[in-house]
Design an enzyme around this catalytic site. Structure first.
Site, PDB file in Angstrom:
ATOM      1  N   HIS A 226      42.823  41.727  30.976  1.00 26.18           N
ATOM      2  CA  HIS A 226      42.152  40.697  30.869  1.00 26.18           C
ATOM      3  C   HIS A 226      40.508  41.301  31.078  1.00 26.18           C
ATOM      4  O   HIS A 226      39.680  40.947  30.744  1.00 26.18           O
ATOM      5  CB  HIS A 226      42.178  40.474  32.441  1.00 26.18           C
ATOM      6  CG  HIS A 226      41.468  40.792  33.993  1.00 26.18           C
ATOM      7  ND1 HIS A 226      42.351  41.270  34.372  1.00 26.18           N
ATOM      8  CD2 HIS A 226      40.424  40.950  33.624  1.00 26.18           C
ATOM      9  CE1 HIS A 226      41.781  42.354  35.638  1.00 26.18           C
ATOM     10  NE2 HIS A 226      40.208  41.694  35.295  1.00 26.18           N
TER      11      HIS A 226
ATOM     12  N   ASP B 261      49.899  41.904  32.875  1.00 23.66           N
ATOM     13  CA  ASP B 261      48.156  42.644  32.608  1.00 23.66           C
ATOM     14  C   ASP B 261      48.366  44.134  32.593  1.00 23.66           C
ATOM     15  O   ASP B 261      47.237  44.581  33.268  1.00 23.66           O
ATOM     16  CB  ASP B 261      47.421  42.369  34.091  1.00 23.66           C
ATOM     17  CG  ASP B 261      45.737  41.988  33.689  1.00 23.66           C
ATOM     18  OD1 ASP B 261      45.245  42.581  32.808  1.00 23.66           O
ATOM     19  OD2 ASP B 261      44.740  41.855  35.128  1.00 23.66           O
TER      20      ASP B 261
ATOM     21  N   GLY C 161      35.327  44.808  38.746  1.00 14.26           N
ATOM     22  CA  GLY C 161      34.581  46.533  38.068  1.00 14.26           C
ATOM     23  C   GLY C 161      35.478  47.226  38.391  1.00 14.26           C
ATOM     24  O   GLY C 161      35.446  48.261  37.233  1.00 14.26           O
TER      25      GLY C 161
ATOM     26  N   SER D 288      38.940  46.788  37.696  1.00 14.59           N
ATOM     27  CA  SER D 288      39.798  45.971  37.185  1.00 14.59           C
ATOM     28  C   SER D 288      39.720  46.980  36.431  1.00 14.59           C
ATOM     29  O   SER D 288      39.342  47.866  35.636  1.00 14.59           O
ATOM     30  CB  SER D 288      39.629  45.009  36.428  1.00 14.59           C
ATOM     31  OG  SER D 288      40.086  43.402  37.467  1.00 14.59           O
TER      32      SER D 288
HETATM   33  C1  4AZ Z   1      38.342  41.074  39.578  1.00 15.28           C
HETATM   34  O1  4AZ Z   1      37.243  40.186  39.615  1.00 15.28           O
HETATM   35  C2  4AZ Z   1      38.989  41.453  40.821  1.00 15.28           C
HETATM   36  N1  4AZ Z   1      40.683  42.534  45.676  1.00 15.28           N
HETATM   37  C3  4AZ Z   1      39.183  42.472  41.436  1.00 15.28           C
HETATM   38  C4  4AZ Z   1      40.443  43.208  41.990  1.00 15.28           C
HETATM   39  C5  4AZ Z   1      40.709  42.206  43.218  1.00 15.28           C
HETATM   40  C6  4AZ Z   1      39.575  40.716  42.911  1.00 15.28           C
HETATM   41  C7  4AZ Z   1      38.970  40.285  42.532  1.00 15.28           C
HETATM   42  C8  4AZ Z   1      40.933  42.563  44.273  1.00 15.28           C
HETATM   43  O2  4AZ Z   1      38.195  42.116  38.791  1.00 15.28           O
END
Ligand code: 4AZ
Length: 243
Positions: free
Chosen positions: A48, A96, A192, A194
């Site tokens: 993603h 993902d 961020g 991710s």
């Molecule tokens: C995001 O929006 C996101 N708490 C990444 C990790 C988590 C939640 C949202 C996990 O990229």
């Protein structure tokens, strides 16, 4: 990272900052996601995170995104490989995972230093309750805009049973994902982070066990972070990167 602490330089040497700018532009690259070095020429991230039509680069080594450091290694991306079955639904994000092949000459891209090292791919599962580490430049309890300093935190691996509880994520969770964190909340990955690593250690070896993928907000009670289960994809990774 919610509830994290500033990383000591060299303590998360597999951590990558995945950065983009519009194709052909001369604007500054901006951090969009984390990633993990798994080989000199390969970084693993979340599917993603990949936006077509953007120039992508990877920054390795440094902990401060706000300034260029002598320990930084900036690498261009030769190609991106997004998992064939990557899919985002309103419930969850599936498969993902994506690979970034770095530009370099004859198998040499990132240079191994005290600050840049590959994490190992896992050989098998770690038990529920294992304490593992997450890191990234994502949002914090204090700022939605992320942290210019790399942060890290300890999280616990949560069983599929608890993660699939109605109070937690119910049927959204399948065997290609796992939850980690603290069901009380307070310590978590966030926007961020991710694409970045969840590593678990055995002896002196650091295994990339999860990729930060999704979650319901950050740091909330009964809403732990959800991670791509890397053990599920080791054969896929090896088939794409060669051995
Ligand atoms: C995001 O929006 C996101 N708490 C990444 C990790 C988590 C939640 C949202 C996990 O990229």
């Amino acid at each position: 990272i919610y509830g994290g602490l500033k990383s000591i330089p060299g303590s998360q040497p597999w951590q990558a900052s995945v950065q983009i700018r519009p194709k052909g532009s001369t604007a500054d690259f901006r951090h969009i996601c984390g990633g993990t070095v798994i080989k000199s020429c390969w970084v693993l991230t979340a599917a993603h995170c990949i936006e077509p039509g953007q120039d992508i680069r990877v920054v390795l080594g440094g902990v401060d995104l706000g300034k260029t450091e002598s320990i930084d290694q900036l690498l261009e991306v030769e190609k991106t490989i997004v998992h064939e079955d990557y899919k985002e639904t309103s419930e969850a994000v599936h498969n993902d995972i994506a690979l970034l092949k770095l530009k370099g000459a004859n198998g040499d891209c990132a240079e191994e230093t005290q600050f840049v090292k590959a994490a190992c791919l896992p050989n098998g599962p770690f038990p529920d309750g294992t304490e593992c580490t997450i890191s990234g430049w994502g949002a914090t309890e204090a700022s939605d805009y992320g942290s210019s300093q790399l942060l890290d935190a300890k999280v616990l691996l949560i069983s599929q049973d608890k993660c699939s509880d109605k109070k937690v994520y119910g049927k959204a969770i399948d065997g290609t994902m796992f939850c980690a964190g603290h069901l009380k909340g307070g310590v978590d990955s966030c926007q961020g982070d991710s694409g970045g690593p969840l590593t678990c250690t055995e002896g002196d070896t650091h295994y990339l066990y999860g990729i930060v993928s999704w979650g319901d907000s950050c740091g909330k009670e009964n809403k732990p972070g959800v991670y791509t289960r890397v053990t599920n994809y080791v054969n896929w990774i090896k088939s794409k990167t060669g051995q």
